[in-house]
Design an enzyme around this catalytic site. Structure first.
Site, short mmCIF file in Angstrom:
data_model
loop_
_atom_site.label_atom_id
_atom_site.label_comp_id
_atom_site.label_asym_id
_atom_site.label_seq_id
_atom_site.Cartn_x
_atom_site.Cartn_y
_atom_site.Cartn_z
N HIS A 390 -7.09 6.24 -14.53
CA HIS A 390 -8.54 6.13 -14.44
C HIS A 390 -9.10 5.27 -15.57
O HIS A 390 -10.10 4.59 -15.41
CB HIS A 390 -9.17 7.52 -14.41
CG HIS A 390 -9.13 8.11 -13.04
ND1 HIS A 390 -9.01 9.46 -12.79
CD2 HIS A 390 -9.18 7.52 -11.83
CE1 HIS A 390 -8.99 9.65 -11.49
NE2 HIS A 390 -9.08 8.50 -10.88
N ARG A 497 -12.83 -0.71 4.98
CA ARG A 497 -11.79 0.32 4.95
C ARG A 497 -12.48 1.66 4.63
O ARG A 497 -12.63 2.02 3.46
CB ARG A 497 -10.74 0.01 3.89
CG ARG A 497 -9.83 -1.17 4.23
CD ARG A 497 -8.74 -1.31 3.17
NE ARG A 497 -7.65 -2.15 3.58
CZ ARG A 497 -7.44 -3.40 3.15
NH1 ARG A 497 -8.30 -3.95 2.32
NH2 ARG A 497 -6.39 -4.08 3.58
N ARG A 533 -13.82 0.00 10.22
CA ARG A 533 -12.56 0.52 10.75
C ARG A 533 -12.53 2.03 10.50
O ARG A 533 -12.84 2.47 9.39
CB ARG A 533 -11.38 -0.14 10.03
CG ARG A 533 -10.05 0.37 10.55
CD ARG A 533 -8.90 -0.28 9.86
NE ARG A 533 -8.71 0.22 8.51
CZ ARG A 533 -7.76 -0.21 7.69
NH1 ARG A 533 -6.92 -1.15 8.09
NH2 ARG A 533 -7.64 0.27 6.48
N GLU A 631 -1.25 -4.04 14.75
CA GLU A 631 -0.42 -3.95 13.53
C GLU A 631 0.87 -3.17 13.80
O GLU A 631 1.65 -2.94 12.89
CB GLU A 631 -1.20 -3.34 12.38
CG GLU A 631 -1.94 -2.07 12.69
CD GLU A 631 -2.84 -1.59 11.54
OE1 GLU A 631 -2.73 -2.12 10.42
OE2 GLU A 631 -3.63 -0.67 11.78
N ASN A 654 -0.63 -6.93 7.29
CA ASN A 654 0.11 -6.15 6.27
C ASN A 654 1.04 -5.16 6.95
O ASN A 654 2.23 -5.07 6.65
CB ASN A 654 -0.85 -5.36 5.37
CG ASN A 654 -1.84 -6.25 4.66
OD1 ASN A 654 -1.60 -7.44 4.52
ND2 ASN A 654 -2.94 -5.68 4.22
N ASP A 655 0.47 -4.39 7.87
CA ASP A 655 1.30 -3.40 8.55
C ASP A 655 2.20 -4.04 9.59
O ASP A 655 3.34 -3.62 9.77
CB ASP A 655 0.42 -2.32 9.20
CG ASP A 655 0.04 -1.27 8.18
OD1 ASP A 655 0.94 -0.81 7.46
OD2 ASP A 655 -1.15 -0.94 8.09
N ARG A 665 6.07 -1.52 2.90
CA ARG A 665 5.28 -2.50 2.15
C ARG A 665 5.11 -2.12 0.68
O ARG A 665 4.70 -2.94 -0.14
CB ARG A 665 3.91 -2.72 2.82
CG ARG A 665 3.07 -1.48 2.92
CD ARG A 665 1.92 -1.69 3.91
NE ARG A 665 0.66 -2.02 3.26
CZ ARG A 665 -0.52 -2.02 3.89
NH1 ARG A 665 -0.60 -1.73 5.17
NH2 ARG A 665 -1.61 -2.32 3.26
N CYS A 702 -7.06 -9.78 9.20
CA CYS A 702 -7.64 -9.22 7.97
C CYS A 702 -6.58 -8.73 6.99
O CYS A 702 -6.90 -8.01 6.06
CB CYS A 702 -8.61 -8.10 8.32
SG CYS A 702 -7.85 -6.76 9.25
C1 PEP Z 1 -3.26 -4.52 7.54
O1 PEP Z 1 -2.41 -3.67 7.82
O2 PEP Z 1 -3.04 -5.75 7.55
C2 PEP Z 1 -4.61 -4.10 7.16
C3 PEP Z 1 -5.57 -4.98 6.94
O3 PEP Z 1 -4.82 -2.78 6.97
P1 PEP Z 1 -4.40 -1.97 5.64
O4 PEP Z 1 -3.92 -2.97 4.63
O5 PEP Z 1 -5.63 -1.27 5.21
O6 PEP Z 1 -3.35 -1.07 6.15
MG MG Z 2 -3.02 -1.67 8.28
#
Ligand code: PEP
Ligand code: MG
Length: 771
Positions: A390, A497, A533, A631, A654-655, A665, A702
């Protein structure tokens, strides 16, 4: 001293050729075993061993070199016959000399006349011509080369097979000993907190962990915070009076924390202030209070009882693997200090008092950090406290550059000396010379120029070199990110998010809380679209107050939409709150991690029922565009089914990357396999773009690759026209995309998709962009 001096100073005994009986061998081995069991440390063991070998084998010199395979470095660790002062000083690479040759061969090297050997390295000052014969054998344990055991003689003669065998036997005997002694040595050094290294020089560099970005150059301000010292055990008053004074201390602590929350909300942000809600919870925690009470009942003073329970909890926190939870120990210690202060313990006047400069402290608690004045404290250097502490979060919000992981503060830092902290790289320069300061000044100037160029781009729409318009939106989670939407010229929010708000709290938000929060987002978006989302919790995001099943594989388990469908009231609260702010602008709804068509049908039904519930409450409600994140590979494979049922598509690269490549990840052991520019991922993205075009539906991406300098031109070349990213990166992406025409980026995308591996993709992109 170098090896030349060593050899000149030594007066080796002239050895004689030896015939060694089986009894001699046995006795030598027994004696070595005795050395192993009676020596106290690595040096002593090795010294006694070389003396014994030299004596029994009647040789002039016996030495042990240890090999560090990480550094490819051999160090003389013990010697009989050479100057003992050379120990730990004489070093060489494995490619150098006969000792290195033993390491390379992993077999004995037996030479009558070393000077005739091609690997012999001659240094005039070494005077090694005095030593002729050489026998070296490797020290190996469990196939790991630990070093070399070598004997040398002035007399030029071939060492016998017997001698070689004996040396090999001794070597195998002492290898085990050496590896264990090394381990003990390592452990001792690791735990010898007091054995601080000497300060290297007046001007030197240290490397730590960067935890808050930025550059600071100022004077050192040293701060030693009192530890949680043990107060007197025995209570001077009866338990009831101790309890009453504890109660008062707790009440005073609560009201102090409430003031601090207010102060921080004004000074930094509500989200940062929320850190201290957790402190309030500690003070109300029944388990904690019961333990304190039990000690008081047993006759302890309230102060002792509090400090004891805090210490017990701290021990438990330290044993947790999760770095985030581990860091929460600092919060607990912070609360402990506060209560103890109200029970009569001394408290300092803030970590820096009135001083100005760069604060150097072993540890800063969140309260310490919150009390800093950023106009006076220009930077922070600490030993303890990671990126997720923190204190680090607060330092980032207060824009104070910070580096952690720097040890031996008392030796390295002197109050008032000059220090430069680089919060980007983790480098700390004590008394930086002009050269270092100039480099940083030049860097800052060119960086400032680049930033002002980026600033100029803020209100310019994003276009390619040939004028193709690209929409760049912001990914938002924290309240403080909201200001970034306008600050960096984002065209709305491409991904809100919603789970971050849950993670920052200690209690579950109500529908009203959520509506209030979402209204702020709509205000910050100032009429631009906002894509909300729904909760993507689970995986690695668990608020303490929600109950998740314990799972082996949370990323493949009850995560995201799966959890929401189990806890539908959570989803309903969210959907209603989102619908309630829909009149404030352009709201869209996005469902994460959909992997089955049933899930999409199910959430849509819930959405419709929430809408009806709100309509019954009265008033008008716009219909929201509904999208889903692609994803999970199954959704990409079945894309046509899904695309027909949503108003827009959003690619969560990302996912998608982690699920397509089966690479966690967040797992550093396999992070080299994680790359969204892997052709397998690119091909899936291309399929989704084609699918959206076929159905005439908008599509955005995204994930982090949208802001990757090598990723964004490829994505545009593949046909994406909407990208969403962390807002501060928008100007950089604008700059990057404005440098190439659409045709160039299409060509680039083609090259990328036809490359064989992620590494090749990156190499080819790099070549293309720099051509
Ligand atoms: C993703 O998975 O690309 C995404 C944008 O969602 P998060 O990173 O929040 O899982
Ligand atoms: Mg994701």
């Amino acid at each position: 001293m170098d090896i030349g001096d060593v050899m000149e100073q030594q007066q080796p005994n002239r050895g004689t050729s030896a015939t060694i009986s089986q009894m001699d061998i046995l006795q030598t081995l027994i004696d070595i075993s005795r050395i192993i069991t009676t020596s106290h440390n690595l040096e002593e063991t090795l010294e006694n061993t070389v003396d014994l070998i030299a004596e029994r084998m009647t040789v002039d010199v016996c030495s042990i070199y240890l090999y560090d395979d990480q550094q490819d470095n051999l160090v003389l660790m013990a010697t009989h016959g050479l100057d003992k002062q050379a120990v730990r000083k004489v070093q060489m690479r494995a490619s150098e000399g006969l000792i290195g040759y033993v390491i390379e061969k992993r077999a004995p090297v037996n030479e009558v006349d070393v000077m005739k050997h091609p690997r012999f390295k001659y240094f005039p000052s070494i005077n090694e011509e005095r030593l002729a014969s050489f026998l070296g054998v490797p020290l190996i344990e469990h196939r790991k080369t630990l070093g070399v055991l070598a004997i040398q003689n002035q007399e030029s003669r071939q060492f016998t097979q017997e001698e070689t065998k004996l040396l090999l036997t001794i070597a195998s005997q002492i290898s085990g000993l050496i590896s264990k002694a090394l381990l003990v040595d390592l452990l001792q050094h690791a735990t010898d907190g007091e054995q601080a290294p000497a300060r290297p020089a007046d001007s030197f560099q240290l490397s730590g962990v960067p935890i808050a970005p930025g550059l600071a150059h100022s004077k050192i301000v040293l701060y030693t915070r009192a530890r949680l010292d043990e107060p007197d055990y025995r209570a001077e008053r009866p338990p009831d009076e101790e309890r009453a004074s504890l109660r008062r201390a707790l009440d005073e602590s609560v009201s102090e924390i409430l003031d601090l929350i207010q102060e921080l909300t004004d000074k930094v942000s509500e989200t940062d202030a929320a850190i201290f809600h957790a402190h309030l919870l500690f003070l109300e925690d029944r388990g904690f209070l019961n333990k304190v009470d039990a000690h008081i009942e047993a006759g302890a003073s309230a102060a002792w009882a509090v400090s004891q329970v805090v210490r017990d909890y701290l021990k438990a926190f330290q044993s947790i693997d999760d770095p985030y939870l581990k860091e929460r120990g600092a919060d607990l210690e912070d609360v402990g200090f506060r209560v103890l202060h109200h029970l009569g313990a001394e408290r300092e006047a803030g970590p820096a008092g009135d001083r100005e400069g760069i604060l150097v402290a072993e540890l800063l608690t969140p309260s310490d950090t919150a009390r800093l004045d950023p106009t006076k404290i220009k930077g922070i250097i600490t030993t303890i406290g990671g990126h997720v502490s923190h204190a680090a979060i607060l330092a980032r919000s207060m824009r104070i550059p910070a580096v952690s992981g720097i040890e031996h503060l008392r030796t390295m830092f002197v109050e008032g000396e000059d220090v430069l902290v680089d919060g980007e790289t983790g480098n700390v320069f004590v008394n930086p010379g002009d050269a270092v300061i100039n480099v940083y000044q030049r860097y800052e100037e060119s960086h400032a120029q680049f930033l002002s160029h980026l600033e100029d781009l803020r209100d310019v729409p994003c276009t390619t070199k040939d004028g193709q318009r690209i929409t760049l939106r912001a990914n938002v989670g924290l309240t403080q990110d909201l200001g970034d939407i306008g600050r960096y010229g984002a065209e709305g929010v491409g991904l809100f998010r919603t789970e971050v708000y849950y993670l920052m709290r200690n209690t579950r938000p109500t529908e009203d809380d959520l509506a209030g929060q979402y209204a702020k987002v709509m205000e910050a978006a100032a009429g631009q679209p906002v894509i909300f989302r729904t909760l993507d919790l689970g995986g690695d995001k668990f608020p303490s107050y929600l109950h998740f099943p314990k799972e082996e594989n949370p990323f493949l388990g009850c995560r995201s939409i799966r959890y929401q469908l189990r806890r539908q009231t959570l989803l309903r609260d969210q959907l209603k709150a989102i619908l309630r702010v829909a009149h404030m602008g352009q709201v869209k709804l996005l469902f994460p991690m959909i992997s089955h068509l049933d899930e999409l049908h199910h959430v849509k039904r819930i959405y419709n029922s929430c809408r009806e519930e709100l309509l019954e409450r009265g008033g008008e409600l716009p219909r929201l565009d509904i999208g889903m994140m692609f994803e999970v590979p199954s959704a990409v494979i079945m894309r046509d089914l899904f695309a027909g049922e949503v108003e827009f598509l959003s690619i969560g690269s990302n996912d998608l990357t982690q699920y397509v490549l089966a690479v966690d990840r967040n797992n550093p052991h396999v992070s080299h396999l994680y790359d969204p520019l892997d052709p397998a991922v690119l091909i899936m993205i291309q399929q989704l773009i084609a699918c959206a075009a076929k159905f005439g539906k908008p599509i955005e991406l995204c994930g982090e690759m949208a802001s990757d300098p090598e990723g964004c031109p490829v994505l545009v070349g593949m046909g994406l026209r909407e990208l969403s990213m962390n807002a501060p990166l928008i100007p950089l992406v604008k700059d990057r995309l404005s440098r190439y025409t659409l045709t160039e980026m299409e060509r680039l995308a083609d090259i990328a998709q036809h490359s064989t591996t992620a590494e090749n993709v990156r190499r080819n992109i790099h070549l293309f962009l720099h051509d």
